[in-house]
Design a protein around this motif. Structure first.
Motif, short mmCIF file in Angstrom:
data_model
loop_
_atom_site.label_atom_id
_atom_site.label_comp_id
_atom_site.label_asym_id
_atom_site.label_seq_id
_atom_site.Cartn_x
_atom_site.Cartn_y
_atom_site.Cartn_z
N ALA A 22 9.08 -7.96 -13.95
CA ALA A 22 9.07 -8.11 -15.42
C ALA A 22 7.82 -7.47 -16.02
CB ALA A 22 9.16 -9.59 -15.79
N SER A 23 6.66 -7.67 -15.39
CA SER A 23 5.43 -7.07 -15.91
C SER A 23 5.50 -5.55 -15.85
CB SER A 23 4.23 -7.57 -15.10
OG SER A 23 4.11 -8.97 -15.17
N PHE A 24 6.06 -5.03 -14.78
CA PHE A 24 6.18 -3.57 -14.64
C PHE A 24 7.12 -3.01 -15.71
CE2 PHE A 24 6.53 0.52 -12.72
CZ PHE A 24 5.46 0.64 -11.86
N LEU A 25 8.23 -3.69 -15.95
CA LEU A 25 9.17 -3.21 -16.97
C LEU A 25 8.57 -3.26 -18.37
CD1 LEU A 25 12.49 -4.84 -15.66
CD2 LEU A 25 11.82 -2.43 -15.53
N PRO A 58 11.12 8.13 -10.33
CA PRO A 58 12.02 7.24 -11.09
C PRO A 58 11.47 5.81 -11.12
CG PRO A 58 13.26 8.61 -9.57
CD PRO A 58 11.82 8.83 -9.24
N LEU A 59 11.83 5.05 -12.15
CA LEU A 59 11.29 3.70 -12.32
C LEU A 59 11.56 2.80 -11.11
CD1 LEU A 59 9.85 1.65 -14.09
CD2 LEU A 59 12.04 1.16 -15.21
N PRO A 60 12.78 2.76 -10.55
CA PRO A 60 12.99 1.89 -9.37
C PRO A 60 12.08 2.27 -8.20
CG PRO A 60 15.10 2.55 -10.30
CD PRO A 60 14.06 3.37 -10.99
N VAL A 61 11.82 3.56 -8.03
CA VAL A 61 10.93 4.00 -6.94
C VAL A 61 9.50 3.54 -7.22
CG1 VAL A 61 10.00 6.00 -5.72
CG2 VAL A 61 12.41 5.96 -6.43
N GLN A 62 9.06 3.64 -8.46
CA GLN A 62 7.72 3.17 -8.81
C GLN A 62 7.56 1.68 -8.53
OE1 GLN A 62 6.05 4.44 -12.59
NE2 GLN A 62 7.54 6.10 -12.74
N TRP A 64 9.33 -0.20 -6.46
CA TRP A 64 9.38 -0.46 -5.02
C TRP A 64 8.05 -0.09 -4.35
CZ3 TRP A 64 11.37 -2.96 -1.16
CH2 TRP A 64 11.14 -2.50 0.14
N ASN A 65 7.50 1.08 -4.70
CA ASN A 65 6.23 1.49 -4.10
C ASN A 65 5.11 0.53 -4.46
OD1 ASN A 65 7.41 3.76 -2.94
ND2 ASN A 65 6.90 5.08 -4.67
N TYR A 66 5.12 0.05 -5.70
CA TYR A 66 4.07 -0.87 -6.14
C TYR A 66 4.16 -2.19 -5.39
CZ TYR A 66 0.87 -3.31 -9.25
OH TYR A 66 -0.18 -4.03 -9.76
N ILE A 67 5.38 -2.75 -5.32
CA ILE A 67 5.56 -4.03 -4.61
C ILE A 67 5.22 -3.87 -3.14
CG2 ILE A 67 7.27 -5.76 -3.92
CD1 ILE A 67 8.66 -5.32 -6.57
N TRP A 68 5.61 -2.76 -2.54
CA TRP A 68 5.34 -2.53 -1.12
C TRP A 68 3.84 -2.46 -0.85
CZ3 TRP A 68 7.75 -3.02 3.31
CH2 TRP A 68 7.22 -2.41 4.45
N ASN A 69 3.10 -1.76 -1.70
CA ASN A 69 1.64 -1.67 -1.53
C ASN A 69 0.97 -3.02 -1.73
OD1 ASN A 69 1.63 1.09 -0.96
ND2 ASN A 69 1.51 1.64 -3.13
#
Length: 315
Positions: A22-25, A58-62, A64-69
């Motif tokens: 939610a914060s990312f969106l 793309p937003l979903p990739v961003q 996912w990468n953020y959560i993974w890190n």
């Protein structure tokens, strides 16, 4: 009890993921961007900058990468505005300061608030009760943005001075967290929380003292000390305990007013600056940290609540 703890922790994990997404969106939906300036950058330069920070994915990739890190390395990424600094560096610099004066604010608020509330309830409708209620109301109507300048006016700018003409307390700075630099931020931050704790403790203790089981304990000839500490105090603390979780997070993560007014260098100052500078990575990092602390301490409060009242975990 173990199954209750497992369930409570299980609820916390998806809540944290929802908070991050939610914060990312919301950050993505905000107009402008971290590199938006009054003078537009050339498209080639902007494209290279966005590729450097992964903003061209793309937003979903961003997401996912953020959560993974965050999950694997606890890495919140680089700051968009502070060069050669990561979000982890900024949090590591500001959070110990905020945690220090926030912890002592919590201790002060709990000790003074509980003492005022319990004493006021025990001495109901006496001068002690009226004095305690008056102190609580005075603290409640003086938020930190009012209390901070009053404290500086009293202890720094000359209303009270030492015999050699020096001030009692410095009006700002941190200086490694020396005691004289902590006192005024602690008072400014804790007074409103202390008033809420005193109000909750007083009303809860009054309700418990008028309960049937307290009348039974008094009828058996128990002393006032035994009635209060063995029978009344534990159920009276229930509403207070439920309030302490969010209160501790609020004090431990600091106050924007306290950080800015006393120049402590805590996280509140970085949070405000990141909003003005559109440093979204810093905003995300501090938001997630506050969210993790809020979820953790709310879960801890629920566990303590269930330990004190078995009916909670049975239901």
């Amino acid at each position: 009890m173990f199954s209750f703890i497992v369930r409570r922790v299980g609820y916390a994990i998806p809540t944290l993921l929802i908070l991050i997404i939610a914060s990312f969106l919301l950050m993505y939906a905000a107009p402008g961007g971290p590199f938006t300036t009054e003078r537009a950058l050339p498209p080639e330069v902007l494209k290279n900058i966005q590729a450097r920070y992964g903003l061209d994915d793309p937003l979903p990739v961003q997401i996912w990468n953020y959560i993974w890190n965050v999950v694997t390395n606890f890495d919140f990424g680089p700051s968009f505005k502070y060069r050669d600094k990561s979000v982890n560096d900024i949090i590591a610099q500001g959070f110990p300061v905020t945690l220090t004066y926030g912890f002592w604010s919590f201790v002060f608020a709990v000790i003074v608030g509980l003492s005022l509330g319990i004493v006021a309830a025990i001495r109901h409708n006496t001068a002690v009760d009226y004095t305690a209620v008056g102190i609580s109301i005075s603290a409640q109507v003086l938020p930190n943005f009012v209390m901070a300048p009053i404290l500086v006016l009293i202890f720094t700018l000359g209303l009270f001075r030492l015999t050699n003409g020096q001030y009692y307390l410095p009006g700002g700075g941190w200086n490694g967290g020396q005691i004289e630099y902590i006192i005024m931020p602690v008072i400014a931050l804790s007074t409103s929380y202390m008033a809420n704790i005193a109000r909750l403790a007083r009303s809860s203790m009054l309700e418990v003292l008028n309960s049937n089981f307290i009348r039974t304990a008094k009828a058996k000839g128990l002393s006032e000390r035994e009635v209060i500490f063995k029978h009344a105090l534990k159920p009276a603390l229930m509403p207070v305990i439920s309030y302490l979780g969010p209160a501790f997070v609020g004090m431990a993560t600091g106050s924007v007013v306290v950080d800015l007014y006393f120049s402590t260098g805590g996280m509140g100052q970085y949070f405000v600056n990141s909003a003005f500078n559109r440093d979204y990575s810093v905003m995300m990092g501090i938001t997630i940290l506050i969210g993790v602390l809020t979820i953790t301490f709310n879960a801890l409060v629920d566990i303590i609540y269930a330990w004190l009242d078995p009916r909670i975990r049975l239901s």
